[in-house]
Design a protein around this motif. Structure first.
Motif, PDB file in Angstrom:
ATOM      1  N   THR A 155       2.301  11.239 -21.982  1.00  0.00           N
ATOM      2  CA  THR A 155       1.655   9.939 -21.940  1.00  0.00           C
ATOM      3  C   THR A 155       1.749   9.305 -23.318  1.00  0.00           C
ATOM      4  O   THR A 155       1.525   9.978 -24.334  1.00  0.00           O
ATOM      5  CB  THR A 155       0.174  10.061 -21.538  1.00  0.00           C
ATOM      6  OG1 THR A 155       0.084  10.753 -20.289  1.00  0.00           O
ATOM      7  CG2 THR A 155      -0.469   8.692 -21.400  1.00  0.00           C
ATOM      8  N   ILE A 156       2.082   8.019 -23.338  1.00  0.00           N
ATOM      9  CA  ILE A 156       2.279   7.295 -24.586  1.00  0.00           C
ATOM     10  C   ILE A 156       0.997   6.571 -24.986  1.00  0.00           C
ATOM     11  O   ILE A 156       0.315   5.965 -24.155  1.00  0.00           O
ATOM     12  CB  ILE A 156       3.418   6.261 -24.423  1.00  0.00           C
ATOM     13  CG1 ILE A 156       4.737   6.967 -24.087  1.00  0.00           C
ATOM     14  CG2 ILE A 156       3.556   5.394 -25.666  1.00  0.00           C
ATOM     15  CD1 ILE A 156       5.230   7.903 -25.129  1.00  0.00           C
ATOM     16  N   PHE A 157       0.678   6.628 -26.279  1.00  0.00           N
ATOM     17  CA  PHE A 157      -0.400   5.841 -26.868  1.00  0.00           C
ATOM     18  C   PHE A 157       0.165   5.109 -28.082  1.00  0.00           C
ATOM     19  O   PHE A 157       0.985   5.678 -28.816  1.00  0.00           O
ATOM     20  CB  PHE A 157      -1.558   6.743 -27.312  1.00  0.00           C
ATOM     21  CG  PHE A 157      -2.269   7.433 -26.184  1.00  0.00           C
ATOM     22  CD1 PHE A 157      -3.467   6.927 -25.686  1.00  0.00           C
ATOM     23  CD2 PHE A 157      -1.751   8.591 -25.623  1.00  0.00           C
ATOM     24  CE1 PHE A 157      -4.126   7.567 -24.640  1.00  0.00           C
ATOM     25  CE2 PHE A 157      -2.401   9.233 -24.583  1.00  0.00           C
ATOM     26  CZ  PHE A 157      -3.589   8.724 -24.086  1.00  0.00           C
ATOM     27  N   SER A 213       0.813  -1.217   0.000  1.00  0.00           N
ATOM     28  CA  SER A 213       0.000   0.000   0.000  1.00  0.00           C
ATOM     29  C   SER A 213       0.845   1.265   0.000  1.00  0.00           C
ATOM     30  O   SER A 213       0.363   2.335  -0.396  1.00  0.00           O
ATOM     31  CB  SER A 213      -0.946   0.000   1.202  1.00  0.00           C
ATOM     32  OG  SER A 213      -0.218   0.177   2.426  1.00  0.00           O
ATOM     33  N   TYR A 214       2.081   1.172   0.438  1.00  0.00           N
ATOM     34  CA  TYR A 214       2.955   2.345   0.501  1.00  0.00           C
ATOM     35  C   TYR A 214       3.790   2.543  -0.769  1.00  0.00           C
ATOM     36  O   TYR A 214       4.317   3.628  -0.998  1.00  0.00           O
ATOM     37  CB  TYR A 214       3.908   2.235   1.695  1.00  0.00           C
ATOM     38  CG  TYR A 214       3.237   2.303   3.045  1.00  0.00           C
ATOM     39  CD1 TYR A 214       2.503   3.430   3.422  1.00  0.00           C
ATOM     40  CD2 TYR A 214       3.326   1.253   3.950  1.00  0.00           C
ATOM     41  CE1 TYR A 214       1.876   3.497   4.658  1.00  0.00           C
ATOM     42  CE2 TYR A 214       2.703   1.309   5.190  1.00  0.00           C
ATOM     43  CZ  TYR A 214       1.984   2.427   5.532  1.00  0.00           C
ATOM     44  OH  TYR A 214       1.366   2.489   6.749  1.00  0.00           O
ATOM     45  N   LEU A 215       3.936   1.504  -1.577  1.00  0.00           N
ATOM     46  CA  LEU A 215       4.815   1.594  -2.739  1.00  0.00           C
ATOM     47  C   LEU A 215       4.162   2.389  -3.866  1.00  0.00           C
ATOM     48  O   LEU A 215       2.938   2.364  -4.021  1.00  0.00           O
ATOM     49  CB  LEU A 215       5.176   0.191  -3.235  1.00  0.00           C
ATOM     50  CG  LEU A 215       6.016  -0.661  -2.284  1.00  0.00           C
ATOM     51  CD1 LEU A 215       6.200  -2.068  -2.840  1.00  0.00           C
ATOM     52  CD2 LEU A 215       7.375  -0.010  -2.025  1.00  0.00           C
ATOM     53  N   PRO A 216       4.955   3.098  -4.684  1.00  0.00           N
ATOM     54  CA  PRO A 216       4.385   3.825  -5.832  1.00  0.00           C
ATOM     55  C   PRO A 216       3.629   2.883  -6.762  1.00  0.00           C
ATOM     56  O   PRO A 216       3.950   1.689  -6.863  1.00  0.00           O
ATOM     57  CB  PRO A 216       5.630   4.409  -6.518  1.00  0.00           C
ATOM     58  CG  PRO A 216       6.654   4.506  -5.433  1.00  0.00           C
ATOM     59  CD  PRO A 216       6.405   3.323  -4.541  1.00  0.00           C
ATOM     60  N   ALA A 217       2.648   3.419  -7.464  1.00  0.00           N
ATOM     61  CA  ALA A 217       1.763   2.592  -8.291  1.00  0.00           C
ATOM     62  C   ALA A 217       2.490   1.857  -9.406  1.00  0.00           C
ATOM     63  O   ALA A 217       2.048   0.802  -9.855  1.00  0.00           O
ATOM     64  CB  ALA A 217       0.652   3.467  -8.870  1.00  0.00           C
ATOM     65  N   SER A 218       3.601   2.396  -9.869  1.00  0.00           N
ATOM     66  CA  SER A 218       4.305   1.789 -11.001  1.00  0.00           C
ATOM     67  C   SER A 218       5.281   0.691 -10.590  1.00  0.00           C
ATOM     68  O   SER A 218       5.910   0.063 -11.446  1.00  0.00           O
ATOM     69  CB  SER A 218       5.075   2.863 -11.768  1.00  0.00           C
ATOM     70  OG  SER A 218       6.048   3.476 -10.927  1.00  0.00           O
ATOM     71  N   LEU A 250       7.879   4.297 -17.811  1.00  0.00           N
ATOM     72  CA  LEU A 250       6.650   4.785 -18.417  1.00  0.00           C
ATOM     73  C   LEU A 250       5.518   3.769 -18.257  1.00  0.00           C
ATOM     74  O   LEU A 250       4.636   3.660 -19.107  1.00  0.00           O
ATOM     75  CB  LEU A 250       6.876   5.093 -19.905  1.00  0.00           C
ATOM     76  CG  LEU A 250       7.652   6.386 -20.191  1.00  0.00           C
ATOM     77  CD1 LEU A 250       8.261   6.362 -21.580  1.00  0.00           C
ATOM     78  CD2 LEU A 250       6.724   7.596 -20.056  1.00  0.00           C
ATOM     79  N   SER A 251       5.529   3.054 -17.134  1.00  0.00           N
ATOM     80  CA  SER A 251       4.514   2.026 -16.903  1.00  0.00           C
ATOM     81  C   SER A 251       3.107   2.594 -16.884  1.00  0.00           C
ATOM     82  O   SER A 251       2.143   1.886 -17.200  1.00  0.00           O
ATOM     83  CB  SER A 251       4.788   1.297 -15.583  1.00  0.00           C
ATOM     84  OG  SER A 251       6.027   0.627 -15.615  1.00  0.00           O
ATOM     85  N   GLY A 252       2.974   3.865 -16.528  1.00  0.00           N
ATOM     86  CA  GLY A 252       1.657   4.483 -16.484  1.00  0.00           C
ATOM     87  C   GLY A 252       0.961   4.529 -17.830  1.00  0.00           C
ATOM     88  O   GLY A 252      -0.263   4.689 -17.902  1.00  0.00           O
TER      89      GLY A 252
END
Length: 324
Positions: free
Chosen positions: A259-261, A88-93, A282-284
């Motif tokens: 942001t990449i598409f 829960s504390y780690l960054p989302a990526s 760039l996992s987001g």
């Protein structure tokens, strides 16, 4: 490139060569499965080291892990509640690994029987745990997870355990942590080497025609210039391949400012693009990576059905295809 980066580059290339030597020894060189085995084992190693690196920096549990002789051995002592709390504390990526997923934990069981089954099950479990973050989709909206069972590609079941041990031995010998802060400059070179045998004009109808990184960088500089004030940019490639043009563009703009598409018909290219995005922080953008035919099934659209517009569009079209 400083001496430390040069050294870790050489060791990383040796790791890739070792993985390729294993696939060759088991008759899988130049097979359709070889790129999956090598890139997924490489990524498993990356996930392991990235998770350890970030976990040791955590404000709550970091000190406990970083002060241990071996962080992964200490992590084995965590309760289920502590593991979930750390997540829960780690960054989302950041890729999430449970104690039984770590490379050291798995490697310590390599002498036991049925090790190939254990390796495959671990990879699939990690993929399921991280599906929301690291999956990509097809144009039909099917989810493609990050890992799959790898030892199944060895047709002789009696050889699969040794194959699994050889793969694990290749990735267990060093650590990526010292280069995580370098992002693009380090991993772009490694990515080129990692995929060089699977990214050429000999790959059939949907061959991946590679754009050299130097050319991609020139294109990005011409498009973006030296404007340091860009924010929230969208970058698109309708025939993205493994993402060289997109990576150069993102680096020129700033990975945290765009942001990449993408879309590409090739399953192999989409998997390698996913790897490229992960390695370049760039996992987001992974939810925007689509495997499918851009001409017949363009995926990225507005709510009213119109094709979406982007701030930057780059492409090296598949000129070998019949567009009639």
């Amino acid at each position: 490139m400083d001496a430390n980066t040069q050294n870790i580059s050489e060791v990383t290339i040796a790791l890739i060569d070792s993985l390729k030597s294993t696939t060759s020894h088991y008759g899988l060189a130049n097979s359709g499965s070889e790129y999956k085995i090598i890139t997924e084992m490489f990524l498993y190693k990356y996930f392991n080291d990235k998770f350890g690196y970030e976990a040791k920096r955590d404000k709550i549990y970091g000190e406990r892990l970083s002060k241990a002789d071996k962080w992964d051995a200490e992590y084995d002592k965590f309760t289920e509640e502590e593991v979930e709390d750390l997540f829960s504390y780690l960054p989302a990526s950041v890729p999430l690994l449970k104690p039984e997923h770590t490379l050291a934990h798995l490697y310590n069981t390599s002498g036991a029987g049925d090790f190939s089954t254990r390796l495959d099950a671990t990879l699939i479990d990690i993929a399921n745990l991280n599906a929301d973050t690291f999956s990509v989709v097809t144009s039909g909206k099917s989810r493609v997870n990050i890992f799959s069972a790898l030892t199944q590609f060895v047709t002789d079941p009696q050889k699969r355990d040794d194959f699994a041990r050889s793969l694990m031995s290749s990735v267990a010998s060093f650590n990526f942590e010292s280069v995580f802060a370098e992002k693009y400059d380090f991993f772009s070179r490694i990515f080129e080497y990692l995929i060089k045998d699977y990214n050429n004009a000999g790959g059939g109808k949907y061959a991946e025609y590679y754009t050299p990184r130097a050319i991609a960088q020139v294109m990005a500089r011409l498009l973006v210039g030296d404007n340091a004030d860009l924010r929230g940019m969208t970058c698109y490639d309708p025939s993205a391949g493994t993402g060289t043009l997109l990576m150069a563009l993102a680096h020129q703009i700033g990975e945290d400012r765009c942001t990449i598409f993408s879309q590409d018909i090739s399953e192999k290219s989409s998997e390698m693009l996913r790897l490229n995005l992960i390695l370049n922080n760039l996992s987001g953008s992974l939810p925007n990576v689509v495997q499918g035919n851009t001409l017949t099934e363009p995926y990225h659209k507005e709510e009213n059905g119109a094709l979406r517009k982007f701030d930057f569009v780059v492409s090296n079209p598949p000129f070998n295809l019949d567009f009639s």
